[in-house]
Write an enzyme that holds these catalytic residues in place. Structure first.
Site, mmCIF file in Angstrom:
data_model
loop_
_atom_site.group_PDB
_atom_site.id
_atom_site.type_symbol
_atom_site.label_atom_id
_atom_site.label_comp_id
_atom_site.label_asym_id
_atom_site.label_seq_id
_atom_site.Cartn_x
_atom_site.Cartn_y
_atom_site.Cartn_z
ATOM 1 N N TYR A 26 0.831 -1.209 0.000
ATOM 2 C CA TYR A 26 0.000 0.000 0.000
ATOM 3 C C TYR A 26 0.866 1.260 0.000
ATOM 4 O O TYR A 26 0.547 2.245 -0.675
ATOM 5 C CB TYR A 26 -0.931 -0.013 1.217
ATOM 6 C CG TYR A 26 -1.738 1.251 1.375
ATOM 7 C CD1 TYR A 26 -2.851 1.487 0.569
ATOM 8 C CD2 TYR A 26 -1.394 2.210 2.315
ATOM 9 C CE1 TYR A 26 -3.589 2.647 0.697
ATOM 10 C CE2 TYR A 26 -2.129 3.373 2.455
ATOM 11 C CZ TYR A 26 -3.229 3.591 1.643
ATOM 12 O OH TYR A 26 -3.956 4.749 1.776
ATOM 13 N N GLU A 27 1.972 1.222 0.738
ATOM 14 C CA GLU A 27 2.854 2.386 0.843
ATOM 15 C C GLU A 27 3.886 2.447 -0.282
ATOM 16 O O GLU A 27 4.835 3.228 -0.207
ATOM 17 C CB GLU A 27 3.544 2.400 2.217
ATOM 18 C CG GLU A 27 2.581 2.679 3.341
ATOM 19 C CD GLU A 27 3.256 2.816 4.699
ATOM 20 O OE1 GLU A 27 4.465 2.495 4.833
ATOM 21 O OE2 GLU A 27 2.564 3.243 5.633
ATOM 22 N N GLU A 86 4.248 2.296 15.355
ATOM 23 C CA GLU A 86 5.099 2.075 14.182
ATOM 24 C C GLU A 86 4.262 1.787 12.940
ATOM 25 O O GLU A 86 4.512 2.347 11.890
ATOM 26 C CB GLU A 86 6.072 0.925 14.446
ATOM 27 C CG GLU A 86 7.005 0.631 13.301
ATOM 28 C CD GLU A 86 7.958 1.773 12.972
ATOM 29 O OE1 GLU A 86 8.472 1.780 11.837
ATOM 30 O OE2 GLU A 86 8.208 2.652 13.821
ATOM 31 N N GLY A 96 -13.252 1.132 7.150
ATOM 32 C CA GLY A 96 -14.540 1.795 7.295
ATOM 33 C C GLY A 96 -15.474 1.097 8.261
ATOM 34 O O GLY A 96 -16.620 1.504 8.429
ATOM 35 N N GLY A 98 -14.601 0.619 11.536
ATOM 36 C CA GLY A 98 -14.277 1.052 12.885
ATOM 37 C C GLY A 98 -13.095 0.337 13.506
ATOM 38 O O GLY A 98 -12.695 0.660 14.629
ATOM 39 N N GLY A 100 -9.859 0.374 12.625
ATOM 40 C CA GLY A 100 -8.715 1.271 12.783
ATOM 41 C C GLY A 100 -8.872 2.127 14.025
ATOM 42 O O GLY A 100 -7.934 2.290 14.813
ATOM 43 N N ASN A 127 -0.851 10.266 1.893
ATOM 44 C CA ASN A 127 -1.905 9.355 2.332
ATOM 45 C C ASN A 127 -3.114 10.125 2.872
ATOM 46 O O ASN A 127 -3.399 10.122 4.065
ATOM 47 C CB ASN A 127 -1.339 8.384 3.376
ATOM 48 C CG ASN A 127 -2.251 7.225 3.640
ATOM 49 O OD1 ASN A 127 -3.418 7.225 3.287
ATOM 50 N ND2 ASN A 127 -1.707 6.211 4.295
ATOM 51 N N TYR A 134 -7.141 10.417 10.850
ATOM 52 C CA TYR A 134 -6.475 10.869 12.072
ATOM 53 C C TYR A 134 -7.004 12.232 12.513
ATOM 54 O O TYR A 134 -7.207 12.470 13.709
ATOM 55 C CB TYR A 134 -4.962 10.926 11.879
ATOM 56 C CG TYR A 134 -4.335 9.584 11.540
ATOM 57 C CD1 TYR A 134 -4.782 8.405 12.105
ATOM 58 C CD2 TYR A 134 -3.285 9.509 10.635
ATOM 59 C CE1 TYR A 134 -4.218 7.181 11.790
ATOM 60 C CE2 TYR A 134 -2.695 8.288 10.313
ATOM 61 C CZ TYR A 134 -3.172 7.129 10.893
ATOM 62 O OH TYR A 134 -2.599 5.925 10.575
#
Length: 162
Positions: A26-27, A86, A96, A98, A100, A127, A134
Site C-alpha cells: 500500500y505504501e 510504528e 470503514g 471502525g 482502525g 496518504n 487521524y
C-alpha cells in the site's frame, strides 16, 4: 460479524507479517520489507527478558484483519514514556468498519492506564485518507520537525569511525 481488538499472541506472528507486507505494498514499498517471522517472534515474544516491541490485532470472526505495532518512547520534556505507533494497518476489505479506530483506542487506553501522556506516529504526506481519519479523531500533525534516517553505508561508516 464479531469483531475484537486484543494484544497479539505468538500464534499471530505469521498473519502480522502478512499484514506488514500488505502495508508495504500500500505504501509503495513492497520490496523494502526484510523482516521474517523469526524477527517478529523475537521482538514481540523474546525468550529472555521483556519485549521492547508490542502489537495489538483486530479480528473479524476470529480472523486477524488489522494490526497496530508499537513501542515505548521517552520524552525528556515530559520526563515520561509515551507510545510510538510504528504501523497501523487494516485489510482494505475491512476498512470503514471502525477497526482502525478500535486499534487506536486500544493504544490510547494503554496510555491512559499507564499514565503515558503521548501517542505518536508518522503518516505519509500523500496518504490523504489516513490523514483525514487521524484528523477526525482529534490527532494533530507535528509538521515543524524533519525526520532524519541513517542506514546502510552511512550508518556503518559512522559506527565504525574512531
Amino acid at each position: 460479524m464479531t469483531t475484537a481488538v486484543r494484544a497479539a499472541t505468538a500464534t499471530d506472528v505469521p498473519r502480522i507479517l502478512e499484514l506488514v507486507h500488505a502495508l508495504a505494498t500500500y505504501e509503495r514499498a513492497a520490496d523494502q520489507v526484510e523482516a521474517t517471522e523469526e524477527d517478529f517472534a523475537r521482538a514481540l515474544f523474546p525468550g529472555d527478558g521483556h519485549p521492547a516491541t508490542f502489537a495489538h490485532v483486530a479480528e473479524v470472526d476470529g480472523q486477524v484483519v488489522g494490526i497496530a505495532v508499537w513501542f515505548l518512547t521517552f520524552s525528556t520534556w515530559t520526563g515520561s514514556n509515551g507510545i510510538w505507533l510504528e504501523d497501523l494497518f487494516v485489510d482494505p476489505s475491512h476498512r470503514g468498519t471502525g477497526l482502525g479506530r478500535d486499534l487506536l483506542a486500544a493504544l490510547a487506553r494503554e496510555c491512559v492506564e499507564r499514565g503515558l501522556p503521548r501517542l505518536e506516529w508518522w503518516v505519509l504526506a500523500w496518504n490523504a485518507p489516513s490523514i483525514a481519519f487521524y484528523d477526525s479523531l482529534g490527532a494533530a500533525p507535528q509538521d515543524e520537525w524533519t525526520t532524519y534516517r541513517m542506514s546502510g553505508e552511512a550508518l556503518v561508516s559512522l559506527g565504525t569511525s574512531d
